[in-house]
Structures are given as C-alpha cells and as structure tokens.
Design a protein around this motif. Structure first.
Motif, PDB file in Angstrom:
ATOM      1  N   GLY A  97       0.931  -1.029   0.033  1.00  0.00           N
ATOM      2  CA  GLY A  97       0.093  -0.025   0.036  1.00  0.00           C
ATOM      3  C   GLY A  97       0.698   1.446  -0.010  1.00  0.00           C
ATOM      4  N   ASN A  98       2.126   1.026   0.465  1.00  0.00           N
ATOM      5  CA  ASN A  98       2.865   2.149   0.386  1.00  0.00           C
ATOM      6  C   ASN A  98       4.479   1.734  -0.128  1.00  0.00           C
ATOM      7  N   ASP A 148       7.593  -0.359   1.861  1.00  0.00           N
ATOM      8  CA  ASP A 148       6.988  -0.604   3.314  1.00  0.00           C
ATOM      9  C   ASP A 148       6.176  -1.983   3.447  1.00  0.00           C
ATOM     10  N   SER A 172       2.867  -2.425   5.103  1.00  0.00           N
ATOM     11  CA  SER A 172       1.795  -2.002   4.384  1.00  0.00           C
ATOM     12  C   SER A 172       1.306  -3.122   3.308  1.00  0.00           C
TER      13      SER A 172
END
Length: 740
Positions: free
Chosen positions: A55-56, A59, A62
């Motif tokens: 999502g990031n 990361d 995420s």
C-alpha cells in the motif's frame, strides 16, 4: 522489464508459507479510480521470480494480503514460471507492485501484467476468483469485502449463504479443532486449526537426529509410516517437573475422553485405536528399547493418548540435564496422522508455597507434597501411602503373602513365603461366584451376618470387586490403567491392579466367622492366555492378607490407599524386602504406659471401665524392618506378664498391649496380656522387655499415662505435661494424637 543489476530495495519476507524477496527488485505503481477486481501476473523464463503488493512504497508493513491468504505475495512456482495475485473488490487507490527474485541469485528478464476489471464482487455470483459472493461488499457476515470466506464460516450457493462453522464447538469437515470460540492462543486457533510452536522435522528417529524442543513447546507431528517413532531432545537448566501430553483434536465438550493430564477438560484424543505412547529417556537410555525409559505411558492422557507428568508420575521430577522424548504408536503397526505433543516444565514449589490447583508441584527432594486440603506444600503424611508399581522386569510377588496390619491411622506391611491359598475357594460358610463378564466391570458384594470391614477409619458393609484386580469402597472402578494416581483416587486395596480378564477366570467370595475372602483364580491378563492366582482376606479388625501364587503378568500395581488422592506420592515400598526379622536391643522401644487408668474412662474402648483391663503398655518398632515378636516377653518387677505369639510388628508402627478385655479403639493395633493382667503398680514398678529395654518408674499420675517427651527418644513424664500433648493418654499415637 529486467532486474539484472538492480538493487534489493525490499528485503525478503514471508511469502506463500516460506520466504522470498532476497533478489534484485523493481517497483511499479498503479491507481484504480474505483473498486476493481485486480489480477497481477509475473512471468519469468530464466529465474525464480516473486511478486508482492504494497500500500506504500518499500513498506512491508503495508503489504495487502490476498483474499483468503496470510500475505500479499506469490512465489508458489518453483523456478521460472508464472506467479499470480488476485484481489477481488480492491478499493480505489494507488498500489505498489514489487517484482523480486526469490533468492539473492534470482534476477533477469520478466513480463508483468496488471489487469483491473470492474468488480463483480457483490453481484451474487461466485466467480472463479471468488470464495463467496453474498450480494454485498461488507465484512463481518462471513463473506468479506473482497468476496473471501471469513475465518470460522462456511459459504455455499449463489448468492452465498454463510453460516458460522468454526466456533460452533463441533469439529466440521476441514477443521482440526473447534473449541467453541474464535480466539487464538488457546491451542485451537480462530480458524479452527490446532496451534503449535514447532513442526516435527523428519527424520527424527534417533538421538542423533532428534528435534530440539524448548522447555515450553507445542509440537505438531505425525506417525505417517508404520513402525516409525519420533525423538525430541529436551534440556533442563535446573531441576524441574516435566509434563508431556499427547492429543489430536479439541472440541467444546470438556467431558470427552477425560485425562489425568494437566489439560484435562481442554484437549481430546482419538477414542479408539490407533493408540499413541509417550516416554522419557535420559542419556543412558536406549530409545529403541522402551524398557530403558525413565517413565512411559500410553493411556493416562485423553482417550487413547499418553500423558506423563506430576499428576501421576513421580519420575517426571527430573534433575538438570538432557533428556529424550519418544512418541510412537502403541503396537508399531499403524500410522497416526496427527498428534500434538504439549511440553510443559515447572519449577518445584518450596515449603509453605501455594499448591497449583491442578497438580502437585511441591519439591519432592524436600519430601514435600500438597496438604490434605490441596492448598499448601507441606511434608505429607507418607504413612498413609503404601504401594509398589511393577514394570515388565521387576514383578517379584509370585508365591508371596503380604499382610497389612491396621494401626496408627494407617497400614504397615510385611511379606512371607506362600505355597497355597489360606482359604480354599468354596470353603466358606457361604460362597458366591461373581459374574464379572466385562473385563473392566465390577460388582458390589454386600457382607452378610452383620460383618463390617474397617478401612482407614471407616467401617464398610460392602466392597466393590473390580475386574482389574483391585477392591474399592464406596464406589466401583472400571479403570484398567494401573497408574499411581488411580491407586490413590479411591479407598482401594490394589491386590494386583492390572488390565485383567476376569470373565476368563473365576472370582469368588467366601464368608467366614471373622473374615471375608475374595479369590481371583486362573484370571488371565487382557488379551492373554496366562494365569494369575491371588486371594484377599479382609478381617474384622482391619487386617488384610493378600496371597499370591502363580503370577504371570509382569506389570501391575499393589498396595493400599486411603483415597487421599495424593498427587505427589512418596517413594514406592519394596514389598519383597519386608521379611520379618527378630528384634534386638534398641529396635523395640517402650514409648508410653498407663498404670492408673482414669476411673470413669473406657481406656481400651470395649465398653467396660476397668482399672486393670484398661492398663496398657505401648511399644514402637523404630527399626527399618518388620519385627517378628514371637517369644518376646514383657515383665513387671514380679513376673512375666505377656508373651507374644505369632505377632509381627511392621516397621515404624506401634502396638498397644492392654491388661485384658476386648480392645476396640479405632486405628490402634492392639492385643491383651497373655496372662490376663499387666499388674502395673500405681506406686511404682519396673517394665522389662526380653529384648533388653527396661523402664522403672517411682509413681504414676492419677488417670494419666507416662510418655516419652519427645516421643521415642525422650524421658518419661506425665502425658498432660508433654510438649504438644492432647488428652491424658494417646495409645497407638504420638503424644499430640498424630500417627507415628
């Protein structure tokens, strides 16, 4: 694209049950304007690739899990090939795809395809990429926002109808367990899978290949090849109690397959074969030779699973060191598809510490056990424990007679040779042949003629004759596993507690004027064709005589139990070592005597108050062996007053000689003076044993005995002045009323 020469920006992490992502990687982003069904495909031709959705950027925290999966990574194909991630109803937003290599050496050319179609999740039709579709994209109803089946639910049909399955307390298809909740950390996970901390690694069938385990470990294993066994290495840094429990499923019924283990009421085992065993070996043992194990069990756990631990195995208190745990199928002739080995270790508890509510963890090296209330670690009353458990190599009671003498609030014992039953079966005034048609059954026999049998302070009018070689009082017992904890869980005479088949022999009860005789004649072991012959005589004064003739079974348990449910019983008694010996000076002690009985008290409990009959002399065997008192005399200053004939005094026990009457005091081993009087003078006299002990007193107190203070070793003083004294006299007991 091509990852050759690129940097490994996103480190390796969990992926498809393993790890992946150690190779050079590239990252691509895409944005969906609304909810979409997204399929991401990676194809490689010369290296093992992996893809991960975040999502990031960069990361790992995420990472977006694929519906129904533990992670959002795909590395299921070994080597070059295609990896695919499928996300139903992926919300609008920007996402990052990491194209990576499985290992550090994996880099090269690839093709990445990302397809984002208008979502069909929520249309009521289960498509190929969906686990369910209940016509909505809400979570919490069994079918989540991405049309994946939520943990604990089963979904069927178009549109999907989802019902709670995991958590209903019943093990349904596809579940390993169901404990009636959806929580992790209680040995059954929220997805109804058995929890474990270590998976068995084959091959582990030797000390050299043993799987190392921690002091607290939950191991998941299997016996998947006939004849296989698994070895685990346990190292203790300090002296510890060790509990090992095997089980194979968990449901919400706490009454299924009760266990002697620490997890009773929580775990379950198969209720029929196959049967799985557990054993502990030290470094001198041979794991291929089960007879060298320190402790072993196949039935004390739930159902047909094994348990060893502080509840019934004193041998599981282990010194610091290395040990080997063995798990195998009982007959080594079947497989066992799944077992959980639950390993727990406990530090011993010191004096005064609070007992564990489930089992006794008191320090046995300090001779500690839980008190009668099960609350505090104390030095237990070991005199109420009398047992010996045989293994396949040390059964030594053939042609032996063991006599248990009631007294001192307990039983003492001695052993003599035997070649025949004392009572021929069928020779009683009445004879009853019991119908023990079930090998684990029992039958209550009600004594006739007003006969009662006193056993640890209670007079019983009946006895339960159990098929597996033992007698119990108050209730029958069907247990066929002769564990120490079972021996102590009821008032019990374990004549020969073993898994027997009485229906293939003869069990009779004969009544006589002063005793009742139960005979197990030609009774074989379970599934055996051998011969076991033994007889139990129950006398009205509480004496028990057990006679063993042919004894073919090589394991079993013998002894008596008050039913105190001792969780940490004292060391076993070696009954074969209890042959009576002649007393010598110093091992038979005059401990208390009463020349001047209380004028209004019935000292010998026979219902008659008498200043001569209630006189007594108490002797205590302070040696470590039974004493044959035959021929021993007691004299006063005038003449011999008593000569023992055929009396055996077990080690540590007292005997009380009264002047006359019919002594009937509870818990007192007694007889009367053979001359009809002790003749103790109130104004002073001399008491002499023919073994050498002589005591002279000047005058006796009115209505009180003279007793040693402290017991056995001190000088004689007025009983009422002795340290901790209770009452004016204590024949058969210590000055404070406690047993010797």
């Amino acid at each position: 694209g091509d990852t050759t020469g690129e940097v490994n920006d996103v480190v390796d992490d969990v992926c498809d049950g393993g790890t992946a992502g150690a190779g050079a990687d590239l990252m691509y982003s895409f944005t969906t304007p609304d909810v979409r069904d997204v399929t991401i495909t990676l194809t490689t031709t010369a290296h093992d690739g992996a893809i991960r959705l975040l999502g990031n950027t960069c990361d790992l925290a995420s990472e977006i899990p694929e519906p129904g999966q533990a992670d959002g990574c795909s590395d299921g194909t070994a080597g070059a090939g295609t990896e695919t991630l499928v996300f139903n109803a992926l919300p609008a937003g920007t996402y990052y795809v990491v194209v990576d290599g499985t290992t550090a050496a994996d880099e090269g050319a690839f093709t990445l395809d990302i397809a984002a179609a208008v979502t069909t999740c929520g249309d009521g039709t289960v498509d190929a990429t969906e686990g369910c579709d209940d016509m909505n994209t809400m979570a919490g109803d069994g079918c989540d926002a991405m049309c994946a089946v939520e943990p604990g639910y089963t979904c069927t049909g178009d549109p999907s109808v989802c019902v709670l399955s995991c958590g209903n307390g019943v093990i349904d298809a596809g579940e390993e367990c169901d404990d009636g909740n959806l929580f992790d950390g209680d040995r059954c996970s929220m997805s109804c899978a058995l929890e474990f901390t270590l998976a068995e690694t084959e091959a582990n069938d030797s000390v050299a290949t043993a799987n190392a385990v921690m002091n607290t470990e939950i191991v998941k294993g299997a016996i998947d090849v006939v004849g296989d066994f698994d070895i685990y290495e346990l190292t203790l840094a300090a002296d510890s109690w060790v509990a090992l429990e095997l089980y194979s499923f968990i449901d919400a019924n706490p009454n299924n397959n009760p266990s002697d283990g620490t997890l009773d009421g929580i775990v379950d085992c198969m209720s029929a074969s196959p049967d799985v065993d557990v054993r502990i070996f030290d470094t001198t043992g041979d794991v291929t030779n089960n007879s060298t194990a320190l402790v072993s069990d196949d039935l004390d756990g739930s159902g047909y699973c094994g348990y060893v631990g502080p509840n019934n195995d004193p041998a599981t208190y282990l010194a610091a060191g290395t040990y080997y745990i063995k798990v195998n199928e009982f007959g080594d002739n079947q497989t066992f598809p799944l077992y959980i080995l639950d390993i727990q270790t406990f530090a011993p508890l010191g004096a005064g510490m609070t007992c564990d509510p489930n089992f006794d963890l008191c320090d046995p090296s300090l001779n500690l056990g839980c008190d009668a209330a099960g609350m505090t670690c104390v030095v237990p009353p070991v005199d109420r424990a009398n047992y010996e458990q045989f293994t396949a190599s040390d059964q030594d009671i053939t042609n032996t007679q063991i006599t248990y003498i009631a007294g001192n609030g307990t039983y003492g014992a001695y052993a003599t040779p035997a070649t025949a039953y004392p009572d021929a079966p069928g020779s009683g005034t009445t004879t009853t042949t019991l119908s023990l048609t079930d090998d684990d059954g029992n039958e209550e026999y009600v004594f006739g003629g007003g006969f009662t049998f006193p056993f640890f302070g209670t007079a019983y009018g009946s006895v339960f004759v159990n098929g597996n070689g033992n007698l119990t009082f108050g209730a029958g017992d069907t247990d066929f596993s002769e564990s120490v904890s079972d021996h102590f869980d009821q008032p019990r005479i374990s004549a020969f507690f073993d898994d027997l088949s009485p229906q293939n022999g003869i069990v009779t009860v004969d009544e006589f004027a002063d005793h009742v005789t139960i005979t197990y004649d030609s009774v074989p072991g379970f599934n055996a064709s051998d011969d076991n012959d033994f007889q139990i005589q129950l006398f009205a004064d509480g004496t028990i005589v057990v006679t063993y003739l042919t004894m073919s079974q090589t394991d079993g348990l013998i002894g008596v139990s008050a039913g105190d449910a001792l969780l940490n019983p004292p060391p076993e008694t070696d009954f074969s070592s209890l042959a009576p010996v002649a007393p010598v000076m110093g091992n038979l002690v005059i401990n208390e005597f009463l020349p001047d009985p209380t004028p209004t008290a019935d000292g010998n409990c026979d219902g008659v108050v008498s200043s001569t009959e209630d006189e007594f002399i108490e002797l205590v065997n302070v040696s470590g062996a039974p004493l044959d008192l035959t021929g021993v005399t007691i004299s006063d200053a005038v003449s011999v007053r008593h000569t023992f004939t055929g009396t055996v005094l077990p080690a540590g026990m007292p005997i009380v000689i009264y002047g006359a009457g019919t002594p009937s005091c509870a818990g007192v081993y007694a007889e009367i003076a053979s001359t009809g009087s002790l003749g103790l003078n109130n104004g002073g006299d001399t008491i002499t044993l023919s073994t050498g002990d002589t005591e002279t007193y000047a005058a006796s107190p009115d209505g009180a005995s003279l007793t040693r203070d402290p017991d056995l070793t001190g000088m004689f003083i007025d009983h009422t002045m002795a340290t901790g004294s209770v009452g004016t006299e204590s024949p058969g007991f210590r000055v404070d009323g406690s047993p010797f």
